[in-house]
Design a protein around this motif. Structure first.
Motif, mmCIF file in Angstrom:
data_model
loop_
_atom_site.group_PDB
_atom_site.id
_atom_site.type_symbol
_atom_site.label_atom_id
_atom_site.label_comp_id
_atom_site.label_asym_id
_atom_site.label_seq_id
_atom_site.Cartn_x
_atom_site.Cartn_y
_atom_site.Cartn_z
ATOM 1 N N UNK A 133 0.889 -1.108 -0.136
ATOM 2 C CA UNK A 133 -0.166 0.005 0.036
ATOM 3 C C UNK A 133 0.815 1.335 0.002
ATOM 4 N N UNK A 134 0.478 2.173 -0.604
ATOM 5 C CA UNK A 134 1.351 3.590 -0.859
ATOM 6 C C UNK A 134 1.019 4.367 0.291
ATOM 7 N N UNK A 135 1.447 5.623 0.065
ATOM 8 C CA UNK A 135 1.198 6.486 1.048
ATOM 9 C C UNK A 135 0.077 7.187 1.443
ATOM 10 N N UNK A 136 -0.379 7.241 2.610
ATOM 11 C CA UNK A 136 -1.690 7.432 3.095
ATOM 12 C C UNK A 136 -2.179 9.098 2.695
ATOM 13 N N UNK A 137 -3.474 9.040 2.536
ATOM 14 C CA UNK A 137 -3.905 10.375 2.067
ATOM 15 C C UNK A 137 -5.243 10.645 3.077
ATOM 16 N N UNK A 138 -5.518 11.823 3.186
ATOM 17 C CA UNK A 138 -6.854 11.998 3.935
ATOM 18 C C UNK A 138 -7.878 12.376 2.855
ATOM 19 N N UNK A 139 -9.328 12.033 3.014
ATOM 20 C CA UNK A 139 -10.199 12.358 1.953
ATOM 21 C C UNK A 139 -11.533 12.693 2.908
ATOM 22 N N UNK A 140 -11.629 13.962 2.489
ATOM 23 C CA UNK A 140 -12.673 14.707 3.421
ATOM 24 C C UNK A 140 -13.914 14.662 2.528
ATOM 25 N N UNK A 141 -14.969 14.619 2.663
ATOM 26 C CA UNK A 141 -16.264 14.710 2.109
ATOM 27 C C UNK A 141 -17.608 15.357 2.969
ATOM 28 N N UNK A 142 -18.544 16.091 2.328
ATOM 29 C CA UNK A 142 -19.735 16.356 2.998
ATOM 30 C C UNK A 142 -20.830 15.360 2.694
ATOM 31 N N UNK A 143 -21.667 15.111 3.626
ATOM 32 C CA UNK A 143 -22.968 14.256 3.518
ATOM 33 C C UNK A 143 -23.945 14.732 4.444
ATOM 34 N N UNK A 144 -25.128 14.069 4.442
ATOM 35 C CA UNK A 144 -26.058 14.376 5.129
ATOM 36 C C UNK A 144 -25.851 13.769 6.416
ATOM 37 N N UNK A 145 -26.109 14.371 7.811
ATOM 38 C CA UNK A 145 -25.876 13.669 8.960
ATOM 39 C C UNK A 145 -26.712 12.510 9.103
ATOM 40 N N UNK A 146 -28.059 12.384 8.728
ATOM 41 C CA UNK A 146 -28.640 11.280 8.812
ATOM 42 C C UNK A 146 -27.856 9.776 7.962
ATOM 43 N N UNK A 147 -27.588 10.120 6.866
ATOM 44 C CA UNK A 147 -26.824 9.334 5.981
ATOM 45 C C UNK A 147 -25.504 8.896 6.971
ATOM 46 N N UNK A 148 -24.585 10.028 7.453
ATOM 47 C CA UNK A 148 -23.592 9.430 7.980
ATOM 48 C C UNK A 148 -23.846 8.757 9.271
ATOM 49 N N UNK A 149 -25.008 9.115 9.989
ATOM 50 C CA UNK A 149 -25.401 8.271 11.142
ATOM 51 C C UNK A 149 -25.867 6.822 10.902
ATOM 52 N N UNK A 150 -26.325 6.732 9.936
ATOM 53 C CA UNK A 150 -26.940 5.145 9.394
ATOM 54 C C UNK A 150 -25.581 4.456 8.875
ATOM 55 N N UNK A 151 -24.532 5.005 8.243
ATOM 56 C CA UNK A 151 -23.440 4.460 7.762
ATOM 57 C C UNK A 151 -22.792 3.965 8.935
ATOM 58 N N UNK A 152 -22.519 4.788 9.852
ATOM 59 C CA UNK A 152 -21.613 4.654 10.957
ATOM 60 C C UNK A 152 -22.315 3.453 11.822
ATOM 61 N N UNK A 153 -23.692 3.483 11.883
ATOM 62 C CA UNK A 153 -24.355 2.476 12.649
ATOM 63 C C UNK A 153 -24.194 1.042 11.770
ATOM 64 N N UNK A 154 -24.270 0.995 10.560
ATOM 65 C CA UNK A 154 -24.147 -0.019 9.931
ATOM 66 C C UNK A 154 -22.621 -0.708 9.909
ATOM 67 N N UNK A 155 -21.709 0.085 9.672
ATOM 68 C CA UNK A 155 -20.511 -0.263 9.984
ATOM 69 C C UNK A 155 -20.143 -0.904 11.433
ATOM 70 N N UNK A 156 -20.403 0.018 12.447
ATOM 71 C CA UNK A 156 -20.426 -0.776 13.758
ATOM 72 C C UNK A 156 -20.988 -2.021 14.095
#
Length: 92
Positions: free
Chosen positions: A1-24
């Motif tokens: 794997x190469x050098x790490x990079x940071x990726x920042x994105x904007x998304x709806x708070x509901x989508x973020x919460x749902x995604x985080x819950x599913x990942x958890x």
């Protein structure tokens, strides 16, 4: 794997919460799930592009064949395959 990079994105708070819950629920870090999505996306798009190039090359070869008068008309193709179907039925 190469050098790490940071990726920042904007998304709806509901989508973020749902995604985080599913990942958890999968016991996986959200960043790993996103990396997997990105790898799948890259592989899918690369495969689509390669397939498109393959089809384009086949079409170009077929057009060149027709322009060089090496093609087959529809009647010839139908006759050839009718003959093949007839021979297959007989040999059964």
């Amino acid at each position: 794997m190469g050098e790490d990079a940071v990726f920042t994105m904007k998304l709806e708070s509901d989508l973020r919460a749902d995604f985080m819950a599913e990942a958890e629920a999968l016991h996986r870090p959200a960043s790993q799930v996103v990396r997997d999505f990105m790898r799948d996306f890259v592989a899918q798009k690369r495969a689509e592009r390669e397939h498109g190039a393959f089809v384009a090359s086949k079409v170009a070869l077929a057009r060149a064949s027709l322009q060089a008068d090496r093609g087959y008309n529809q009647d010839d193709v139908e006759a050839a395959f009718a003959d093949r179907r007839a021979r297959f039925r007989i040999s059964k």
